[in-house]
Write an enzyme that holds these catalytic residues in place. Structure first.
Site, PDB file in Angstrom:
ATOM      1  N   MET A 160       0.831  -1.318  -0.124  1.00 50.84           N
ATOM      2  CA  MET A 160      -0.078  -0.124   0.038  1.00 50.84           C
ATOM      3  C   MET A 160       1.081   1.357  -0.177  1.00 50.84           C
ATOM      4  O   MET A 160       0.256   2.389   0.446  1.00 50.84           O
ATOM      5  CB  MET A 160      -0.873   0.133   1.031  1.00 50.84           C
ATOM      6  CG  MET A 160      -1.904  -1.190   1.238  1.00 50.84           C
ATOM      7  SD  MET A 160      -3.314  -0.739   2.159  1.00 50.84           S
ATOM      8  CE  MET A 160      -2.730  -0.347   3.553  1.00 50.84           C
ATOM      9  N   HIS A 165       9.406  -3.607   3.590  1.00 50.02           N
ATOM     10  CA  HIS A 165       8.974  -3.712   2.116  1.00 50.02           C
ATOM     11  C   HIS A 165      10.027  -3.866   1.145  1.00 50.02           C
ATOM     12  O   HIS A 165      10.178  -4.904   0.387  1.00 50.02           O
ATOM     13  CB  HIS A 165       8.084  -2.382   1.589  1.00 50.02           C
ATOM     14  CG  HIS A 165       6.848  -2.063   2.331  1.00 50.02           C
ATOM     15  ND1 HIS A 165       6.911  -0.886   3.077  1.00 50.02           N
ATOM     16  CD2 HIS A 165       5.834  -2.709   2.310  1.00 50.02           C
ATOM     17  CE1 HIS A 165       5.677  -0.802   3.401  1.00 50.02           C
ATOM     18  NE2 HIS A 165       4.835  -1.633   2.931  1.00 50.02           N
ATOM     19  N   GLN A 219      -2.576 -12.170   8.650  1.00 44.01           N
ATOM     20  CA  GLN A 219      -2.953 -11.507   7.063  1.00 44.01           C
ATOM     21  C   GLN A 219      -1.969 -12.523   6.248  1.00 44.01           C
ATOM     22  O   GLN A 219      -2.652 -13.303   5.329  1.00 44.01           O
ATOM     23  CB  GLN A 219      -2.194 -10.100   6.899  1.00 44.01           C
ATOM     24  CG  GLN A 219      -2.222  -9.767   5.442  1.00 44.01           C
ATOM     25  CD  GLN A 219      -1.856  -8.573   5.125  1.00 44.01           C
ATOM     26  OE1 GLN A 219      -2.764  -7.590   5.276  1.00 44.01           O
ATOM     27  NE2 GLN A 219      -0.740  -8.157   4.679  1.00 44.01           N
ATOM     28  N   VAL A 264      11.208  -6.964  10.018  1.00 48.88           N
ATOM     29  CA  VAL A 264      12.477  -5.938   9.997  1.00 48.88           C
ATOM     30  C   VAL A 264      12.099  -5.269  11.108  1.00 48.88           C
ATOM     31  O   VAL A 264      10.947  -4.550  11.322  1.00 48.88           O
ATOM     32  CB  VAL A 264      12.651  -5.465   8.717  1.00 48.88           C
ATOM     33  CG1 VAL A 264      13.822  -4.252   8.785  1.00 48.88           C
ATOM     34  CG2 VAL A 264      12.782  -6.221   7.608  1.00 48.88           C
TER      35      VAL A 264
HETATM   36  O1  PAF Z   1       0.119  -5.617   4.073  1.00 50.60           O
HETATM   37  C1  PAF Z   1      -0.320  -4.774   3.333  1.00 50.60           C
HETATM   38  O2  PAF Z   1       0.237  -3.613   2.893  1.00 50.60           O
HETATM   39  C2  PAF Z   1      -1.819  -4.981   2.598  1.00 50.60           C
HETATM   40  O3  PAF Z   1      -2.863  -5.444   3.505  1.00 50.60           O
HETATM   41  C3  PAF Z   1      -1.967  -5.603   1.270  1.00 50.60           C
HETATM   42  C4  PAF Z   1      -1.541  -7.046   1.405  1.00 50.60           C
HETATM   43  C5  PAF Z   1      -1.086  -4.972   0.370  1.00 50.60           C
HETATM   44  C6  PAF Z   1      -3.373  -5.804   0.675  1.00 50.60           C
HETATM   45  O4  PAF Z   1      -3.839  -4.566   0.538  1.00 50.60           O
END
Ligand code: PAF
Length: 279
Positions: free
Chosen positions: A31, A38, A154, A177
């Site tokens: 996002m 990331h 998730q 991290v």
């Molecule tokens: O973890 C995230 O950044 C969000 O939940 C994802 C997996 C990109 C879905 O919008």
């Protein structure tokens, strides 16, 4: 050179060309407001696949009306530059109508696993996540897709939907991290004041201690109560949960005989933080 596309048609055309050349593809859904966490996902994909595709879409369906959709941190130009530096080949950055065209009504709900913990405290959250992730996976059909373990539940929800819906992709989880003090990197850490940052490290300190104690045979329930108390004493305003769960099913565990995980969500000032650690 990174290529940025905004439509599903262009995304599929790029990936089709890679496939025709016999290349493997890895996906990193995000996002935005990218941080080292990331970038570690990107590095994991790059080590395993010939091509890396990242996605950047702030998914409104995973925010409740009272949540931070409007102020969610955004830095699209900076994110694209960071992904380019990491060697990402393709960035899919769709607009809202590309993902949810007028008349869109389908949702993916993971009954049970998606209704507890985060699902209980953020109603609709996992349905929003599962719906958008299902779409992103079907749009790109990668060999692997990578998600961060900071959002432990998730990852389990996404593994479950991929299994249940027979989506031909391997889901991989990347380790959390952390900052030097232990705070797990998160885009929402940007909301913390200087003073709150000092307190925030207590979240990792506390769940680490609980994990250690349970690993040594202490009762999970008692440890969860102790940990909750510690967080409140450290200055957290509230604790949604601090709990010891089965690492695969997230069922409550009363003794750590199977692999277990300590998971916590707590609010500091106006920022809600989550973290987890294995026992
Ligand atoms: O973890 C995230 O950044 C969000 O939940 C994802 C997996 C990109 C879905 O919008």
């Amino acid at each position: 050179m990174i290529k940025i596309v905004h439509t599903i048609e262009d995304l599929r055309a790029e990936i089709r060309a890679w496939r025709q050349a016999g290349e493997t593809v890895g996906l990193v859904p995000t996002m935005g407001a990218l941080h080292e966490g990331h970038l570690s996902l990107v590095r994991l994909v790059r080590a395993k696949c010939m091509r890396t595709c990242a996605t950047l879409f702030v998914n409104p369906k995973q925010f409740a009306p009272n949540e931070d959709l409007d102020k969610y941190p955004r830095d699209e130009a900076g994110d694209a530059a960071r992904l380019a530096d990491e060697g990402v080949d393709l960035l899919f950055q769709p607009g809202i109508d590309e993902v949810y065209p007028p008349g869109f009504t389908t949702t993916v709900h993971i009954e049970g696993l998606g209704d507890i913990l985060e699902g209980e405290h953020r109603p609709g959250f996992f349905t929003g996540v599962a719906t958008v992730v299902t779409k992103l996976l079907l749009q790109s059909l990668p060999d692997i897709a990578v998600f961060g373990e900071k959002d432990y539940q998730q990852v389990l929800v996404i593994k479950r939907l991929v299994r249940d819906l027979d989506i031909p992709v391997r889901i991989e989880a990347a380790p959390i991290v952390r900052e030097a003090g232990g705070l797990a990197l998160s885009s929402r850490n940007a909301y913390l004041s200087e003073g709150e940052r000092g307190i925030a490290a207590a979240l990792f300190g506390t769940i680490s201690q609980v994990a250690e104690n349970v690993g040594r045979g202490a009762a999970p329930m008692e440890q969860a109560d102790w940990g909750t108390d510690q967080l409140l004493r450290a200055g957290f305003a509230s604790v949604d949960y601090l709990t010891v769960r089965d690492a695969e099913t997230l069922d409550v565990v009363t003794e750590a005989s199977r692999p277990a995980r300590v998971l916590a969500a707590a609010t500091l000032g106006r920022t809600r933080l989550i973290d987890n650690i294995s026992v």
